[in-house]
Structure formats: C-alpha cells, structure tokens
Design a protein around this motif. Structure first.
Motif, PDB file in Angstrom:
ATOM      1  N   ILE A 481      25.889  61.514  38.124  1.00 43.61           N
ATOM      2  CA  ILE A 481      24.454  61.323  38.327  1.00 43.61           C
ATOM      3  C   ILE A 481      24.095  59.857  38.091  1.00 43.61           C
ATOM      4  CG2 ILE A 481      22.159  61.903  37.453  1.00 43.61           C
ATOM      5  CD1 ILE A 481      23.231  64.661  36.793  1.00 43.61           C
ATOM      6  N   GLY A 482      23.453  59.255  39.057  1.00 40.70           N
ATOM      7  CA  GLY A 482      23.048  57.859  38.952  1.00 40.70           C
ATOM      8  C   GLY A 482      24.109  56.877  39.382  1.00 40.70           C
ATOM      9  N   TRP A 483      25.315  57.361  39.736  1.00 43.32           N
ATOM     10  CA  TRP A 483      26.346  56.470  40.264  1.00 43.32           C
ATOM     11  C   TRP A 483      25.936  56.007  41.663  1.00 43.32           C
ATOM     12  CZ3 TRP A 483      32.108  57.596  38.899  1.00 43.32           C
ATOM     13  CH2 TRP A 483      32.239  57.836  37.528  1.00 43.32           C
ATOM     14  N   GLY A 490      25.620  46.592  52.468  1.00 43.63           N
ATOM     15  CA  GLY A 490      24.438  47.326  52.044  1.00 43.63           C
ATOM     16  C   GLY A 490      24.205  48.655  52.723  1.00 43.63           C
ATOM     17  N   ALA A 491      25.012  49.025  53.713  1.00 45.02           N
ATOM     18  CA  ALA A 491      24.840  50.314  54.388  1.00 45.02           C
ATOM     19  C   ALA A 491      26.221  50.931  54.646  1.00 45.02           C
ATOM     20  CB  ALA A 491      24.093  50.141  55.699  1.00 45.02           C
ATOM     21  N   PRO A 492      26.469  52.126  54.117  1.00 47.87           N
ATOM     22  CA  PRO A 492      25.525  52.934  53.342  1.00 47.87           C
ATOM     23  C   PRO A 492      25.375  52.453  51.906  1.00 47.87           C
ATOM     24  CG  PRO A 492      27.637  54.061  53.473  1.00 47.87           C
ATOM     25  CD  PRO A 492      27.763  52.835  54.330  1.00 47.87           C
ATOM     26  N   ASP A 493      24.333  52.943  51.260  1.00 47.50           N
ATOM     27  CA  ASP A 493      24.074  52.686  49.846  1.00 47.50           C
ATOM     28  C   ASP A 493      23.595  54.007  49.254  1.00 47.50           C
ATOM     29  OD1 ASP A 493      23.398  51.826  47.348  1.00 47.50           O
ATOM     30  OD2 ASP A 493      22.063  50.219  47.998  1.00 47.50           O
ATOM     31  N   ILE A 494      24.502  54.767  48.668  1.00 45.68           N
ATOM     32  CA  ILE A 494      24.238  56.155  48.294  1.00 45.68           C
ATOM     33  C   ILE A 494      24.138  56.274  46.775  1.00 45.68           C
ATOM     34  CG2 ILE A 494      25.019  58.541  48.558  1.00 45.68           C
ATOM     35  CD1 ILE A 494      26.945  57.456  50.772  1.00 45.68           C
ATOM     36  N   VAL A 495      22.992  56.713  46.267  1.00 44.22           N
ATOM     37  CA  VAL A 495      22.845  57.046  44.856  1.00 44.22           C
ATOM     38  C   VAL A 495      23.302  58.492  44.690  1.00 44.22           C
ATOM     39  CG1 VAL A 495      21.260  57.297  42.923  1.00 44.22           C
ATOM     40  CG2 VAL A 495      20.930  55.440  44.567  1.00 44.22           C
ATOM     41  N   LEU A 496      24.354  58.678  43.894  1.00 42.37           N
ATOM     42  CA  LEU A 496      24.995  59.982  43.790  1.00 42.37           C
ATOM     43  C   LEU A 496      24.282  60.884  42.794  1.00 42.37           C
ATOM     44  CD1 LEU A 496      28.693  58.727  43.788  1.00 42.37           C
ATOM     45  CD2 LEU A 496      27.368  59.580  45.722  1.00 42.37           C
ATOM     46  N   SER A 497      24.456  62.180  42.970  1.00 41.07           N
ATOM     47  CA  SER A 497      23.843  63.155  42.081  1.00 41.07           C
ATOM     48  C   SER A 497      24.726  64.389  42.025  1.00 41.07           C
ATOM     49  CB  SER A 497      22.445  63.527  42.581  1.00 41.07           C
ATOM     50  OG  SER A 497      21.845  64.491  41.739  1.00 41.07           O
ATOM     51  N   GLY A 498      25.188  64.719  40.836  1.00 39.70           N
ATOM     52  CA  GLY A 498      26.032  65.900  40.689  1.00 39.70           C
ATOM     53  C   GLY A 498      27.167  65.638  39.727  1.00 39.70           C
ATOM     54  N   TYR A 499      28.195  66.457  39.815  1.00 40.84           N
ATOM     55  CA  TYR A 499      29.349  66.269  38.967  1.00 40.84           C
ATOM     56  C   TYR A 499      30.592  66.697  39.739  1.00 40.84           C
ATOM     57  CZ  TYR A 499      30.758  71.047  37.929  1.00 40.84           C
ATOM     58  OH  TYR A 499      31.265  72.302  38.036  1.00 40.84           O
ATOM     59  N   ILE A 500      31.753  66.223  39.282  1.00 43.78           N
ATOM     60  CA  ILE A 500      33.024  66.567  39.921  1.00 43.78           C
ATOM     61  C   ILE A 500      33.870  67.290  38.890  1.00 43.78           C
ATOM     62  CG2 ILE A 500      34.958  65.725  41.282  1.00 43.78           C
ATOM     63  CD1 ILE A 500      33.498  63.151  41.749  1.00 43.78           C
ATOM     64  N   PRO A 501      34.284  68.508  39.165  1.00 42.22           N
ATOM     65  CA  PRO A 501      35.110  69.213  38.187  1.00 42.22           C
ATOM     66  C   PRO A 501      36.466  68.560  38.036  1.00 42.22           C
ATOM     67  CG  PRO A 501      34.985  70.432  40.255  1.00 42.22           C
ATOM     68  CD  PRO A 501      34.011  69.313  40.365  1.00 42.22           C
ATOM     69  N   ALA A 502      37.149  68.854  36.936  1.00 47.92           N
ATOM     70  CA  ALA A 502      38.482  68.314  36.699  1.00 47.92           C
ATOM     71  C   ALA A 502      39.389  68.668  37.864  1.00 47.92           C
ATOM     72  CB  ALA A 502      39.044  68.872  35.397  1.00 47.92           C
ATOM     73  N   GLY A 503      40.078  67.655  38.413  1.00 46.38           N
ATOM     74  CA  GLY A 503      40.970  67.886  39.538  1.00 46.38           C
ATOM     75  C   GLY A 503      40.254  68.311  40.801  1.00 46.38           C
ATOM     76  N   GLY A 504      38.943  68.083  40.884  1.00 48.84           N
ATOM     77  CA  GLY A 504      38.152  68.563  42.003  1.00 48.84           C
ATOM     78  C   GLY A 504      37.646  67.457  42.906  1.00 48.84           C
ATOM     79  N   TYR A 505      36.927  67.872  43.948  1.00 46.13           N
ATOM     80  CA  TYR A 505      36.476  66.975  45.004  1.00 46.13           C
ATOM     81  C   TYR A 505      34.949  66.999  45.112  1.00 46.13           C
ATOM     82  CZ  TYR A 505      41.385  67.426  46.324  1.00 46.13           C
ATOM     83  OH  TYR A 505      42.756  67.424  46.305  1.00 46.13           O
ATOM     84  N   PHE A 506      34.418  65.932  45.696  1.00 50.05           N
ATOM     85  CA  PHE A 506      32.978  65.809  45.931  1.00 50.05           C
ATOM     86  C   PHE A 506      32.820  65.314  47.355  1.00 50.05           C
ATOM     87  CE2 PHE A 506      28.742  63.970  45.729  1.00 50.05           C
ATOM     88  CZ  PHE A 506      28.061  64.784  44.831  1.00 50.05           C
ATOM     89  N   LEU A 507      32.206  66.130  48.224  1.00 50.39           N
ATOM     90  CA  LEU A 507      32.124  65.834  49.649  1.00 50.39           C
ATOM     91  C   LEU A 507      30.745  65.293  50.007  1.00 50.39           C
ATOM     92  CD1 LEU A 507      33.393  65.924  52.467  1.00 50.39           C
ATOM     93  CD2 LEU A 507      32.595  68.300  52.659  1.00 50.39           C
TER      94      LEU A 507
END
Length: 844
Positions: A481-483, A490-507
């Motif tokens: 969150i906030g990453w 400058g494009a893209p410029d994505i402020v992330l929100s969420g979490y990634i589980p251990a050994g997991g992925y974030f799409l």
C-alpha cells in the motif's frame, strides 16, 4: 527583407570560425570509504529521557559532502534513516530522535525509531545513494563497545577515523561535554563538537581554487581527483527541502474564509523565498512569496488578514481561495523549477475536513524527509492534544500553524487484517495487528521483484492490453500500500494498493477504465491501472516502497527491452533469483504459458504463475569480492551513465584561456562496483549541429569515478535550443540518453540529483561541477581579471549564422541593439524590435 538583405551585405566575405580539436585532460573523480564517519552515538538517551537518542556524523575531508539520498540503518532494521543535507568540510551532522529536543544543539535532521540498548546492542551501516558502504559502527554486533545508559548516559565516541572495531570506540570521559538535555542537565557527550577521547585530526584542505593550465594540448587521460574549482554554498535548496507542510483548505471555526497554508524548511539553514511562487491549478491561489524561512522553521501564509491565526504572526498575507472540492498546489522557484506539490493527483483533498470540524491537512515527515505527495503522504489532524493556537474568534485551531505537525511524529501504517479462510478478506486499518505477519516495509531490496512485463500487449489488435506481474519471493506476506511502480518518462506511474502473499504474485492490468478487467480475461487483476501505454522501443521501470526507496527495476539500464516480442506478443520474463540486467530476462515462446486475452486466445506469458526457467544469466562482470556486511546491496547492471551536461558555457571550464563552445562538456560516471574500460564507447548528440559521434578513448574508470569530456576534445556541439545526448556501447546499444530543454542561461548545467543516481531526476538549473558531485548549490567561479578571448561570443547557437557572425566578429557588433540603427538613421525606415537584450531580439 530589406533588414535581412542589409545584414547579408554587411557580412559578405565573413567566414565561420574554424573548430579545432584541442585535446584536454579528462579527469575522473572517485569517492572513498570513510569520507564520512559515524562519529558519536547517544544510544542510551539523556538524563531527561532515555528516548532522547542522537547520532553524530563527521566529515574529515576538506570538501563539503552532500549526503542527500544516503542511508543510515541498523542491523535490526530500526531506525532506518534516509539522509538529506550537506556536511561542511571538517564539520558535523547531528541526527536527533523524533524532534529537536534531545540536545540543546540544533539538529540537522530528525529520525524515528529507537536504538537498541545494551546488552543486546546493534550495528549501524552508513551507505551512499548507490548503497556503497561508507562507514559502519559496531557492525560485528553484540553490546555497544562504548557509552552507557542509566546513571551516566555517556555517549559512545569514535577514537579515530580508522575502521570500525571495538577497540576504536570508547565512552565520553565526562570532562569534555557540550550541550544540555531538555531537563537542563549537561550531556555526557559532544554533539557537533570534537570528541572527548581523541582529537580528530583536521586534514589540510587541498587548494582547488587555482585552475590548472591545460591550454597546451595533451592526450593524457590519467584519472585525476582535482576539480578546477570548489563550491561556495548558497541558499538554493534541493527538491523537497522546502515542503508544503500543512494546509487549512476549509478555513477555521471562525469562518471558512480564514484559510492558511504553512511551509516548512527541512534543512538547518535559512532559505530566501523571495520570488518563489505558490499557485493552484484552479487559479484561485497565485502567491509570489517574499521573505526568508529560517532553518527547520515555518513560513505561515494567512488569507486576507493577519488574525486568521490570532496568536501566530503571518509571514505573508495572500488573497484568493482554495476549493473545498480539491485543488492542486505547486511550489516553484523563480526559474520555474517545481520544488513541491500538494494533492498532485487531483481530485478531492487527501486529508483534512470541512465544517463542522475544520481539521487541517498535515504532511507526514519521517527522519526529516517528507513523505511523497500522494494519499498516504498526508494525514488529518484530529488530535486535540496538539491544538494550541486560536482563530479570529478565539476558538482552538484544529491544526498546528507555525508549530511541528502532529504528522511529524506519527507514521500511519495501513496494514491488512487477514482472515484465514478459503478467501482473504482485507480490511485496511491503522493498527499493527498482523495475522499472519505482514511486513509493512521490507528490510531488503528486491523483497518484491518486477517478474514479468507484457509490454507489447497480448495479441494483434490488443497491443494496448499490457500487464505487469510482481512477485514476492519471501516467506512473509508484504503490504505494498502506497508503493509506486513508475517508468522513467513518467508513464505509467502507478500507486499500488494491496498486499502480496508469501511466494505469491500481484497482477497489474492496464484497462480502458478502472473497472476494465479484460486484459487477462480469465484471471482477476489485483489492481487495474490506466494511462499511457509502455513504449515498444523500451522503458525503465522502477518499483519504490512507501518511503520512496528503490526496491527493484526492470530494464533499469535503459534502451530497448532486453526480452519480449512485438511480433509474437511474448512477454518479458524474469529469470528466477537474478538482479536486473539484460541477461536476466527471456522472451516467453509458449513452452510454458497460461491465461487468455480479451478475445479468448492464449497469452504467451505466465500471469500469476511461475515463469519459464530460462538459461543461467550470462555474467556481466568478472567475479569481484563483495562486502560481507549484513546490509542489502542493490545490484546495478555494470555500466557508465551520463551524469551532467553543460550546453551553454559562460566560463573557461576547460582552462584553455578562452570562453567558447569548446567549454561545453559531458560528464560520465561509473556506477558499477568494477573497473570499466571506455574504449569503443560512443558519445553522440541528435541535433543537426554538424558534429560527428565521438569515440571514447582507452581509459579505465574505477568504481564511482567520473570523467569529463569537453567540446574541444569531442567536437560535439551541444545545441542551446535543446538536444539529446546519447551514450552508446561498443555493440551499438544505447545505454543512456537524455533530452534536455532549451538552454536559456549560461552556466546552468543539466545534472542528475542525487548525483550518479540512475533512478533519480534530471534538473536543468544545476551549478556546473565538472569532476565534482552534482549540486544546485554554489556559484560559478569568477573569471580572472584578464582579457579572455571569446571568438564565439555569448549568443545562443540557435540563431541564424548571419546574425551569429555579425554579432561575434566585429563587422556588425551590436547589430541586435536598436540604438545602433537609431544612430545611423535606419530607425525611421525599418521596424526594429525595441528590446534591450540579444535573446529577446532574436526570439522576436
């Protein structure tokens, strides 16, 4: 036409100056360990409070050292301090915990987090902006080798500038002391003063003010540590050193019209704000500032009247108003350089509240460094204990105008509460109840990696359906969150929100809008983003955590993508366990694939699944012994970078006795931990100036060394009208490139800040510093009182050649000046612009 014909007639027979290739000595510069040392640690606190801990750094060299972007971290991870500021030659830098009350000696920066006491102890590591270790303290761990808590609260003092060892530390002897604590007790330590147990030697500064005469051509390229001048500090701040600190956009209980805005100076020296500008995107506020903000002080702007804040004097009164629905505020210097923003994302204000509470919006500050301007960098002051000032009706103001923000001592951490069931329920809170444990701020770099990039889209007709996959290789879930995931342009410029589980992925899927989850049609996205597509010719992607520290990169050395395909639409996949380099990526060819595109076809990629194994990465450097320090090291693909560009000189930088275009220069720096030979590398510019690419000579740069190439050596004519400078490796790959804007002023270079940081920003108002650390401070050295020949003169090189020759070679001197034409009777017949400067005349 008559005017032009007259000029051409006047210039008949005049020839252009011949550009002679004069070789000059190129001088790299290398920084070394122990340039700055950890000199004293008050780990036990003071007699007033064990929480009043402090740390002192010392610069034993004869030059000022900019430590912006450096880090001071403990083996245990707390405190973890991002440094900001400059340590003067033979001077000190004082860090105090939480606020400026630990000692009576003014602090240069604050930090949060407690230092471990004995018997456990801890260790400190001081690293520069590229994670090169500069110094350590008690790095072997165990109890602190000096200092005490309890009755004496003596500090741990460095005995000598030598390496960190138990034998090189001791306790303050109680005879030599400096300062008092908040309770008025003498401190058993020497903050910002020579240590009690050893007289640290004061090195004799090297006189660098006398230019070395290099007018005699030479082909010698021996690395040298001698710059041609030394900097004089000025009041020009680095970005973020003056911040928008607090905004009462809704007014006060007395009236909603009584808005106020507070600026804060994060450095310890005053800054002249005269001519600075604070403006809102709606135009409701447009303030030209006037006055000086004191070191670590506040500058209070009150709307319309002095008694908006009844018991704190305004530094300036302004007119206009902020929109309660939200405004974007921008603080800039007189030359237009943006220093800070508030609510730059647009939309509603990220914090604060309107009637009936009228809470102010406060900036979060940690360790003297402001949080990024995003929704996580601001907090609402709803804490009555911090309210001490009054409005025009004598009601308490729900904020801290002219005083330290509540948010300076509070770090909001949005932490998911996790319910262990077949599905994971995320409830953002402000607590630290973690079940199972989630790491809000990872201790190590590459704790999350950029794992797969579908930069070409998914298939023909769906080239804009891009997606990016992050991967957590650790054994604990990580909150992002906030990453921020950002491209260099400058494009893209994505402020992330969420979490990634251990050994997991974030799409991450790019969509037409925030509800468009069709890019990978059979796998739900963890987050959807919008905005410009990735360039198929290559981008530099960087992943930052919430404190703006670099976690990982993809194609961090720039140039074309190292893998992936725009013809097959195969993704660019990371080889497991590798640092980012060209050899760390492979193209997915369909051997292993999963996921469907928006048309239902197969994706040549592995979204939210393990990547193809791929080959073992080709070593990009000869194995070199590395530090055994427990601190993480961020590996960068070994390469040189363009570090500074001066397209329009006004000083004899190459010391050949003339001020001309040959004083233009390009500085290159070696970022890698190994030697790099520049033979066969090429410098080139893209403007049509008639210059040819310059092949670099057979010279070797040591780690962190720099080398300067002047126009007299390269014959590269850098256009004042803007140009692109490229650094190309011997195989023809563009390893670095920067396009700079029009150069309106002499002796304003374009430089990277922080110095040498490949992920840092470029600034077009730097002080030229060939073979010195980049800076926006200091002054250009004065020219000697001699008759310096200037055959190319001071005009911009973008004007027509006829004008250029007329002004610079005597036949039509001062042809731009209307007075010349008045005196010669031409004013009545010709319309001459009534300007008094060359620049304005030729622009017209």
């Amino acid at each position: 036409m008559l005017f032009l014909a007259l000029l051409i007639g006047m210039l008949a027979g005049v020839s252009a100056p011949a550009f002679v290739n004069e070789s000059v000595s190129a001088a790299p510069m290398q920084a070394t360990a122990l340039d700055v040392i950890i000199n004293e640690i008050g780990w036990g606190g003071t007699a007033a409070s064990t929480a009043d801990e402090w740390i002192e750094l010392y610069n034993p060299t004869g030059s000022n050292i900019n430590i912006t972007g450096w880090t001071l971290i403990t083996t245990g991870g707390t405190p973890n301090i991002l440094l900001s500021g400059t340590i003067p030659a033979n001077g000190y830098f004082l860090l105090e915990r939480t606020d400026d009350t630990a000692t009576s000696v003014p602090a240069d920066q604050f930090f949060t987090g407690a230092i471990a006491n004995n018997p456990a102890g801890d260790g400190f590591t001081l690293s520069d902006e590229l994670n090169n270790i500069i110094d350590t303290a008690n790095i072997n761990g165990g109890s602190w080798p000096g200092g005490s808590a309890g009755s004496t609260f003596s500090t741990m003092e460095r005995i000598s500038i030598g390496v960190d060892a138990d034998s090189n530390w001791g306790s303050n002897n109680g005879v030599t002391r400096n300062g008092t604590d908040v309770g008025g007790n003498s401190i058993n330590g020497t903050p910002k003063q020579q240590n009690s147990i050893y007289a640290l030697p004061t090195p004799t500064p090297t006189n660098t003010n006398t230019p070395t005469n290099t007018s005699t051509p030479t082909n010698t390229l021996t690395p040298s540590l001698t710059p041609i001048f030394s900097l004089t500090p000025s009041l020009t701040p680095f970005p973020g050193e003056v911040i928008l600190s607090e905004i009462a956009w809704s007014g006060t209980q007395a009236t909603s019209n009584d808005e106020w805005i507070e600026l804060y100076n994060t450095r310890s020296t005053p800054i002249d704000l005269t001519g600075w500008r604070l403006v809102s995107n709606s135009g409701g506020v447009d303030i030209v500032l006037s006055g000086t903000i004191s070191g670590n002080g506040y500058f209070l702007l009150e709307r319309a009247r002095e008694n908006t804040v009844n018991d704190v004097s305004a530094n300036q009164i302004y007119t206009g108003s902020l929109s309660d629905a939200g405004d974007i505020l921008s603080l800039s210097k007189p030359n237009g350089t943006v220093v800070d923003t508030a609510n730059s994302d647009g939309g509603s204000w990220p914090a604060g509240s309107a009637s009936p509470n009228f809470y102010s919006m406060e900036r979060v500050l940690s360790g003297g460094v402001a949080a990024p301007d995003n929704s996580y960098g601001w907090i609402t002051n709803n804490q009555p204990a911090t309210w001490t000032t009054h409005d025009a009706a004598n009601n308490l103001i729900h904020g801290t105008p002219g005083n330290p923000n509540w948010a300076f001592s509070v770090t909001p951490t949005f932490t998911p509460t996790i319910t262990l069931s077949p599905t994971l329920t995320l409830t953002p809170t402000l607590t630290l109840t973690l079940t199972p444990s989630i790491t809000p701020t990872p201790a190590g770099l590459r704790s999350v990696i950029i794992n797969e990039v579908a930069w070409a889209g998914t298939t023909s007709g769906l080239s804009d359906d891009e997606w990016i996959e992050l991967y957590n290789p650790g054994s604990a879930a990580i909150s992002i969150i906030g990453w921020n995931l950002k491209a260099a342009d400058g494009a893209p410029d994505i402020v992330l929100s969420g979490y990634i589980p251990a050994g997991g992925y974030f799409l991450l899927e790019r969509g037409a809008n925030l509800s468009d989850d069709t890019t990978v049609s059979d796998i739900p996205a963890d987050q959807i983003y919008t905005g410009n597509a990735l360039s198929n010719s290559g981008e530099e992607l960087t992943l930052y955590d919430v404190s703006n520290k670099i976690i990982d990169t993809a194609n961090g050395n720039g140039g074309s993508w190292p893998a992936g395909s725009s013809s097959t639409y195969g993704t660019m996949e990371r080889i497991s366990g590798t640092a980012d380099s060209d050899s760390a990526w492979i193209t997915n060819t369909g051997v292993k694939k999963n996921g469907k595109n928006a048309n239902g076809g197969d994706i040549l990629g592995t979204p939210k699944n393990s990547n193809n194994v791929g080959p073992t990465p080709t070593p990009s450097k000869t194995a070199t012994p590395v530090s055994t320090s427990t601190s993480a090291a961020f590996e960068i693909d070994p390469r040189p970078i363009i570090n500074e560009i001066l397209p329009r000189p006004g000083f004899d930088w190459n010391q050949d006795g003339k001020v001309d275009v040959f004083d233009e220069f390009i500085e290159i720096k070696n970022l890698s931990p190994i030697d790099i030979n520049l033979s066969g590398w090429i410098l080139d510019d893209e403007a049509d100036t008639g210059s040819s690419p310059f092949t670099l000579p057979d010279v070797t740069l040591k780690p962190r060394q720099r080398i300067v190439f002047y126009g007299s050596q390269t014959n590269l004519l850098l256009s004042d009208g803007g140009d692109s400078v490229r650094l190309i490796n011997p195989k023809g790959k563009i390893y670095d490139k920067y396009t700079y804007p029009i150069a309106k002023w002499e002796d304003e270079s374009i430089c990277r800040l922080p110095d040498g940081n490949v992920f840092g920003a470029w600034f077009a108002d730097c002080t030229p510093t060939p073979n010195l650390t980049n800076t926006r401070e200091g002054n250009v050295p004065a020219m000697p009182d001699v008759n310096y020949e200037s055959p190319v003169c001071d005009l911009p090189d973008t004007i027509p050649v006829d004008f250029f020759l007329a002004e610079c070679h005597g036949y039509g001197a001062n042809v731009w000046n209307p007075y010349y034409w008045d005196q010669n009777g031409w004013q009545g017949a010709l319309t001459i612009p009534q300007k008094t400067s060359k620049w304005e005349s030729f622009v017209e």
